[in-house]
Motif scaffolding. Structure first.
Motif, PDB file in Angstrom:
ATOM      1  N   SER A 199      39.498  35.374  38.681  1.00 55.32           N
ATOM      2  CA  SER A 199      38.916  34.755  39.261  1.00 55.32           C
ATOM      3  C   SER A 199      38.504  36.025  40.719  1.00 55.32           C
ATOM      4  CB  SER A 199      40.249  33.713  39.906  1.00 55.32           C
ATOM      5  OG  SER A 199      41.078  34.586  40.283  1.00 55.32           O
ATOM      6  N   LYS A 205      37.373  39.213  39.967  1.00 55.34           N
ATOM      7  CA  LYS A 205      36.029  39.079  39.434  1.00 55.34           C
ATOM      8  C   LYS A 205      34.464  38.332  40.194  1.00 55.34           C
ATOM      9  CE  LYS A 205      37.677  41.519  35.778  1.00 55.34           C
ATOM     10  NZ  LYS A 205      37.903  41.737  34.239  1.00 55.34           N
ATOM     11  N   VAL A 206      35.200  37.011  39.705  1.00 57.52           N
ATOM     12  CA  VAL A 206      33.452  35.757  40.562  1.00 57.52           C
ATOM     13  C   VAL A 206      34.309  36.029  41.535  1.00 57.52           C
ATOM     14  CG1 VAL A 206      33.501  33.361  40.357  1.00 57.52           C
ATOM     15  CG2 VAL A 206      34.447  34.985  38.592  1.00 57.52           C
ATOM     16  N   ASP A 207      35.172  36.060  42.676  1.00 60.28           N
ATOM     17  CA  ASP A 207      35.442  36.062  44.294  1.00 60.28           C
ATOM     18  C   ASP A 207      34.356  37.291  44.438  1.00 60.28           C
ATOM     19  OD1 ASP A 207      36.003  35.052  46.665  1.00 60.28           O
ATOM     20  OD2 ASP A 207      37.137  37.099  46.129  1.00 60.28           O
ATOM     21  N   ILE A 255      30.769  37.203  43.592  1.00 60.06           N
ATOM     22  CA  ILE A 255      29.867  35.542  45.513  1.00 60.06           C
ATOM     23  C   ILE A 255      30.691  36.899  46.187  1.00 60.06           C
ATOM     24  CG2 ILE A 255      30.695  33.652  45.860  1.00 60.06           C
ATOM     25  CD1 ILE A 255      31.282  32.302  43.169  1.00 60.06           C
ATOM     26  N   TRP A 306      33.085  27.179  46.017  1.00 58.96           N
ATOM     27  CA  TRP A 306      33.807  28.660  46.211  1.00 58.96           C
ATOM     28  C   TRP A 306      35.114  29.195  46.822  1.00 58.96           C
ATOM     29  CZ3 TRP A 306      35.819  30.302  41.177  1.00 58.96           C
ATOM     30  CH2 TRP A 306      36.678  31.671  41.591  1.00 58.96           C
TER      31      TRP A 306
END
Length: 117
Positions: free
Chosen positions: A28, A30-32, A35, A68
């Motif tokens: 999460s 890494k995704v943040d 984004i 997100w």
């Protein structure tokens, strides 16, 4: 007014680099980070009045990024800062999270919105 946007852009970039240096331990985070970089690029385009991709891309980035960030802030499990919020009720934590989101990310999404629409 342009100088304030430039300063804000620099602050967001610095925070992103700090999170990268600190380490992205979970999926999460890494995704943040990804984004955050994409939204930063959108804000960069807005601040510098540079055309990057087309407006449809930024409309999608605006909606997905905002969704997100709200979900990540309210639902995500965060180890940092939990001690500071200890003893507060859940409703107080939610209000503080919302106010923090508006203050810190409000200008980002305002800029991306203006850039996309």
């Amino acid at each position: 007014m342009h100088i304030f946007w430039t300063i804000y852009l620099g602050i967001l970039g610095t925070v992103a680099i700090a999170f990268l240096v600190k380490g992205l331990r979970t999926l999460s985070l890494k995704v943040d980070f990804v984004i955050s970089i994409i939204t930063w690029i959108g804000l960069f385009g807005f601040v510098t009045n540079t055309s990057i991709f087309n407006p449809l891309v930024w409309k999608i980035v605006f909606v997905c990024g905002l969704l997100w960030d709200v979900l990540f802030s309210y639902i995500g499990k965060h180890d940092d800062g939990e001690d500071a919020l200890e003893g507060l009720s859940e409703s107080t934590k939610s209000i503080l999270t919302g106010v923090t989101l508006i203050i810190t990310l409000g200008p980002l999404y305002y800029g991306i919105y203006r850039y996309a629409f």
